[in-house]
Design an enzyme around this catalytic site. Structure first.
Site, short mmCIF file in Angstrom:
data_model
loop_
_atom_site.label_atom_id
_atom_site.label_comp_id
_atom_site.label_asym_id
_atom_site.label_seq_id
_atom_site.Cartn_x
_atom_site.Cartn_y
_atom_site.Cartn_z
N GLY A 1 44.98 30.22 75.49
CA GLY A 1 43.64 30.07 74.83
C GLY A 1 42.41 30.49 75.58
O GLY A 1 42.62 30.97 76.52
N TYR B 1 61.58 27.79 74.52
CA TYR B 1 60.72 27.19 73.53
C TYR B 1 61.51 26.34 72.32
O TYR B 1 61.28 25.15 72.22
CB TYR B 1 60.04 28.27 72.55
CG TYR B 1 59.16 27.90 71.59
CD1 TYR B 1 57.85 27.62 72.02
CD2 TYR B 1 59.25 28.28 70.24
CE1 TYR B 1 56.82 27.13 71.13
CE2 TYR B 1 58.36 27.90 69.41
CZ TYR B 1 57.11 27.50 69.56
OH TYR B 1 56.14 27.17 68.57
N GLU C 1 59.25 2.18 72.66
CA GLU C 1 57.96 1.77 73.00
C GLU C 1 56.91 1.30 71.86
O GLU C 1 55.83 1.31 72.17
CB GLU C 1 57.23 2.66 74.22
CG GLU C 1 58.40 3.07 75.11
CD GLU C 1 58.27 1.73 76.25
OE1 GLU C 1 57.53 0.75 75.99
OE2 GLU C 1 58.99 1.94 77.12
N HIS D 1 44.96 35.56 69.27
CA HIS D 1 44.52 36.59 70.33
C HIS D 1 44.87 38.02 69.98
O HIS D 1 45.91 38.43 69.58
CB HIS D 1 45.32 36.12 71.59
CG HIS D 1 44.52 36.48 72.88
ND1 HIS D 1 44.79 37.91 73.41
CD2 HIS D 1 43.93 35.87 73.72
CE1 HIS D 1 44.10 37.85 74.44
NE2 HIS D 1 43.53 36.60 74.89
P1 NAD Z 1 48.02 29.61 71.06
O1 NAD Z 1 48.88 30.30 72.12
O2 NAD Z 1 46.94 30.28 70.66
O3 NAD Z 1 47.80 28.09 71.56
C1 NAD Z 1 48.58 27.21 72.46
C2 NAD Z 1 47.40 26.80 73.42
O4 NAD Z 1 48.14 25.76 74.32
C3 NAD Z 1 46.78 27.70 74.21
O5 NAD Z 1 45.35 27.45 74.33
C4 NAD Z 1 47.23 27.39 75.57
O6 NAD Z 1 46.26 27.87 76.56
C5 NAD Z 1 47.51 26.15 75.71
N1 NAD Z 1 48.52 25.71 76.56
C6 NAD Z 1 49.64 26.17 76.85
N2 NAD Z 1 50.35 25.91 77.72
C7 NAD Z 1 49.52 24.72 78.24
C8 NAD Z 1 49.74 23.71 79.41
N3 NAD Z 1 50.59 23.68 80.27
N4 NAD Z 1 48.65 22.66 79.49
C9 NAD Z 1 47.48 22.93 78.71
N5 NAD Z 1 47.20 23.90 77.52
C10 NAD Z 1 48.17 24.50 77.48
O7 NAD Z 1 49.33 29.13 69.91
P2 NAD Z 1 48.84 28.36 68.54
O8 NAD Z 1 49.60 29.52 67.54
O9 NAD Z 1 47.51 28.06 68.32
O10 NAD Z 1 50.23 27.11 68.47
C11 NAD Z 1 49.66 25.75 68.75
C12 NAD Z 1 50.77 24.86 68.84
O11 NAD Z 1 51.44 24.94 67.31
C13 NAD Z 1 51.97 25.22 69.76
O12 NAD Z 1 52.46 24.10 70.14
C14 NAD Z 1 52.83 25.75 68.79
O13 NAD Z 1 54.27 25.66 69.39
C15 NAD Z 1 52.71 25.32 67.57
N6 NAD Z 1 53.28 26.30 66.38
C16 NAD Z 1 52.52 27.43 65.84
C17 NAD Z 1 52.84 28.14 65.01
C18 NAD Z 1 52.20 29.30 64.64
O14 NAD Z 1 52.69 30.07 63.73
N7 NAD Z 1 50.99 29.50 65.03
C19 NAD Z 1 54.37 27.95 64.58
C20 NAD Z 1 54.82 26.81 64.85
C21 NAD Z 1 54.46 25.80 66.03
#
Ligand code: NAD
Ligand code: UDP
Ligand code: UDP
Length: 342
Positions: A63, A170, A188, A206
């Site tokens: 992010g 993942y 809980e 990104h």
């Molecule tokens: P992204 O990589 O843009 O966002 C993920 C965010 O989590 C980033 O800002 C990153 O810095 C933060 N992050 C990662 N590890 C971390 C940690 N240990 N502590 C704190 N922050 C942390 O990805 P996205 O596409 O925005 O995905 C967001 C969520 O949605 C994720 O959980 C992903 O698994 C889920 N998801 C997204 C998609 C998709 O197609 N975009 C599909 C299925 C699930």
């Protein structure tokens, strides 16, 4: 200014987008983990504009601060630079738990960290939800279905995941995150919501995200070869980010505690998808085939009957969404070529 996209600015003298006024009894304090990421930052915009208080927690692995910089300093907004693997003690009413790398190259970059984030990180957020008696929504994924033998995938399907393959950090991480959510619900009495999110795209992905939509658009915009992994017969169904955000907010505030698919059922092969993007951009790129990915799911399409039951459905067509995203990346390329702030 550029970062705002199509967010409407408030009054002349306000530097922030317009937020709704909410009575104190309706105003919630909401934590968004991963709120500086692609999906998270759009969710933050929605919750802020709805008039809530929003706390973003992010370690900025994938992010960026600039995704939420238009809220910095707003009285309803807080940004915490924190890793979800470490415990966090704050007071909130709702938690949207999105912190996790989502793109295959990002989550495979450090598989152990991906596992810690999805297991220990989720445990911490469930512990927080339990202590504050708040509601918890897990951003789960269609990857829990693995390389599915059932098509389209409905929420009853248990999935087909290789527990020791390259995607396991993942896939299994999210599966155990779901398991933990329901353990906390049962034992809980934590109120949990589980969204199984299918492939989502849009502005603020990104530049080096590595997922197919941003790769193909960036390659097309730069007249570089479009890299199809394998023959390109594998399919995906792509949803635009605003539809996902609507679904997440609806699910959080619904009374559905079992998992719900959120995705757009319009399914295309990756090869078709390459041609669609190439034509929309109107570029001279060649479509090239490179090595196929190990354990790449061959077909994916959500059954969204359950989500439609709560009154949700995708509204933005894939083409409309792609046009908006192409425009975003065009501007990003323009900016980076002018060597402005990244
Ligand atoms: P992204 O990589 O843009 O966002 C993920 C965010 O989590 C980033 O800002 C990153 O810095 C933060 N992050 C990662 N590890 C971390 C940690 N240990 N502590 C704190 N922050 C942390 O990805 P996205 O596409 O925005 O995905 C967001 C969520 O949605 C994720 O959980 C992903 O698994 C889920 N998801 C997204 C998609 C998709 O197609 N975009 C599909 C299925 C699930
Ligand atoms: N936790 C947290 N914030 C809180 C409450 C708990 O980060 O406000 C973490 C805590 O560090 C613990 C985890 O959540 O490791 C699980 O909490 P729970 O209360 O379920 O477990 P316990 O602390 O009893 O082991
Ligand atoms: N893909 C591709 N070229 C790329 C990136 C991805 O052909 O440059 C394929 C990938 O093999 C998969 C699909 O596109 O079949 C979707 O990949 P992505 O990484 O976007 O998401 P996934 O659904 O696999 O998590």
């Amino acid at each position: 200014e550029k970062r705002l996209g199509n967010l409407e600015k408030g009054s002349e003298d306000s530097k922030y987008p317009k937020v709704k006024f909410l009575m104190e009894k309706d105003r919630k304090r909401i934590l968004v983990t991963g709120g500086a990421g692609f999906v998270g930052s759009h969710l933050v915009d929605r919750l802020m504009m709805d008039g809530h208080e929003v706390v973003v927690m992010d370690n900025f692995f994938t992010g960026r601060k600039r995704n939420v910089e238009h809220w910095l300093g707003h009285e309803n907004f807080e940004l915490l630079n924190h890793d979800v693997v470490e415990p966090l003690y704050i007071e909130v009413d709702q938690i949207y738990h999105l912190a996790s790398p989502a793109s295959p190259p990002h989550y495979m970059y450090n598989p152990i960290k991906t596992i810690k984030t999805n297991t220990i990180g989720t445990l911490n957020m469930l512990g927080l939800a339990k202590r504050v008696n708040g509601r918890f929504l897990l951003a789960s994924t269609s990857e829990v279905y693995g390389d599915p033998e059932v098509h389209p995938q409905n929420e009853e399907y248990w999935g087909h995941v290789n527990p020791i393959g390259p995607r396991a950090c993942y896939d299994e991480g999210k599966r155990v995150a779901e398991t933990m959510s329901y353990a906390y619900a049962k034992q809980e009495h934590v109120q949990v919501r589980v969204a199984r999110i299918f492939n989502t795209f849009g502005p603020r992905m990104h530049m080096s995200d590595g997922r197919v939509v941003s790769n193909f658009i960036l390659q097309s915009l730069q007249d570089q070869p479009i890299t199809v992994f394998g023959a390109g017969k594998q399919t995906r169904s792509f949803q635009y980010v605003s539809d996902l955000v609507n679904g997440l907010v609806m699910l959080m505030n619904s009374n559905i505690s079992t998992p719900v698919n959120l995705g757009n059922p319009e399914e295309h092969s990756i090869l078709e998808f390459a041609t669609i993007i190439k034509n929309l951009v109107g570029c001279k790129s060649d479509i090239v085939h490179v090595k196929e990915q190990e354990d790449d799911p061959q077909r994916r399409r959500p059954d969204i009957t359950k989500a439609m039951g709560m009154g949700w459905q995708p509204k933005v067509s894939m083409i409309e969404g792609l046009n908006r995203t192409i425009e975003y990346f065009r501007q990003e390329l323009f900016q980076s070529s002018h060597n402005q702030k990244m």
